[in-house]
Design an enzyme around this catalytic site. Structure first.
Site, PDB file in Angstrom:
ATOM      1  N   ASP A 111     -17.637 -12.707  50.988  1.00 45.83           N
ATOM      2  CA  ASP A 111     -16.904 -13.609  49.742  1.00 45.83           C
ATOM      3  C   ASP A 111     -17.588 -12.927  48.628  1.00 45.83           C
ATOM      4  O   ASP A 111     -17.930 -12.027  48.371  1.00 45.83           O
ATOM      5  CB  ASP A 111     -16.968 -15.010  49.963  1.00 45.83           C
ATOM      6  N   HIS A 293     -10.709 -16.515  56.486  1.00 49.04           N
ATOM      7  CA  HIS A 293     -11.878 -16.290  55.539  1.00 49.04           C
ATOM      8  C   HIS A 293     -13.086 -16.134  55.827  1.00 49.04           C
ATOM      9  O   HIS A 293     -14.113 -15.297  55.688  1.00 49.04           O
ATOM     10  CB  HIS A 293     -11.551 -17.023  54.354  1.00 49.04           C
TER      11      HIS A 293
END
Length: 324
Positions: A111, A293
């Protein structure tokens, strides 16, 4: 921390002075002093998000260094927004290598941590040996500053835009609803629904019922909740508030990353895959895992195996991680 959690033992932290701040650093595998590997978390995360990978990397012969980056955990949280720009964030990692006496290292990012690693390779290419990035592909610098571009495309409720245009609003709401926000955010197998009006992060903070399934146990989640109760969310959000500043700082930087690179996507992630990644990262290999994610937490074994297999295939026996 030194906490055993579901048979996962996480190392205790040390406060290390680097780059005019202090970083809370978790370290394992000191005996593997010649093979450093640095794990960089994202937003809103913590070094603990790498709990499943640390021991396996140590067994594979790596000296594992996992910082809570500035604004997170017990690490310093400067008050000035500009102190979270990409020069400061990459400078922290360079100073961390200097502290340990390493010329370079393998960097793994997830991320926002991936974004920092991409930019570390641009700004300090000699300090990066190899790259493994999860979820966030390389973001090519376009013709317009990032927030200006996002506002035109996605509107004022996009959380990147909202963090910048309404400074302090989201911070206060996330701080007030810390546990609810994190519990609602860290989910998997979330059913596809139409986007709600308003700003995504604020909606998650206020939502009464989480969707999908939890990514972590309540004990694991409690570590994240406790960390953000102490630090608040402003430090992490300030990373977003420097995107346009970063755009200007990178104006004259060669955008090509030549390091050996592994890019790991989550097939169910909302972040789209890059269509031109190889144009800017020519030595990249791409792997996709069936998850969302939070790749290294949703698919810990598969993630670790993928990383170790790629590192083994690309191991350079001589000149790795030379100490300064």
């Amino acid at each position: 921390m030194n906490k055993k959690n579901n048979s996962i033992e996480f190392p205790s932290s040390t406060m290390i002075s680097v780059n005019d701040i202090e970083l809370e650093v978790f370290e394992a595998g000191k005996q593997n002093k010649d093979k450093p590997i640095v794990l960089c978390h994202g937003f809103p995360e913590h070094a603990f998000s790498w709990r499943f990978q640390i021991s396996e990397l140590v067994k594979a012969g790596y000296h594992v260094i996992v910082p809570n980056q500035r604004g997170y955990g017990k690490s310093s949280c400067p008050t000035e927004v500009k102190e979270y720009d990409i020069k400061h964030l990459t400078g922290d990692l360079v100073s961390l290598l200097d502290y340990y006496g390493y010329k370079d290292a393998i960097f793994i990012g997830h991320d926002w941590g991936a974004n920092v690693v991409w930019n570390l390779a641009l700004l300090h290419p000699e300090r990066v040996r190899k790259i493994v990035n999860l979820a966030l592909p390389y973001q090519v610098r376009g013709k317009k500053p990032w927030i200006e571009w996002m506002e035109e495309i996605f509107g004022e409720d996009n959380y990147f835009v909202h963090f910048n245009r309404q400074q302090g609003v989201a911070d206060a709401i996330l701080d007030k609803n810390n546990s609810n926000f994190l519990r609602n955010l860290f989910r998997k197998n979330v059913p596809l629904t139409s986007p709600e009006p308003g700003m995504l992060m604020i909606n998650l903070a206020k939502a009464e019922k989480p969707l999908g399934e939890p990514i972590m146990s309540e004990d694991e989640l409690a570590i994240f909740i406790s960390a953000f109760e102490a630090s608040g969310f402003t430090g992490g959000i300030n990373w977003y508030r420097n995107l346009d500043r970063n755009w200007h700082l990178l104006a004259d930087v060669n955008p090509i990353i030549k390091h050996p690179t592994l890019m790991i996507y989550g097939e169910q992630d909302m972040i789209p895959k890059s269509k031109n990644l190889r144009d800017f990262v020519p030595n990249v290999e791409v792997v996709s895992l069936d998850c969302g994610h939070c790749i290294q937490q949703e698919k810990p074994k598969e993630t670790t195996q993928t990383i170790l297999k790629w590192l083994e295939q690309h191991d350079v026996k001589k000149g790795y991680g030379t100490q300064t």
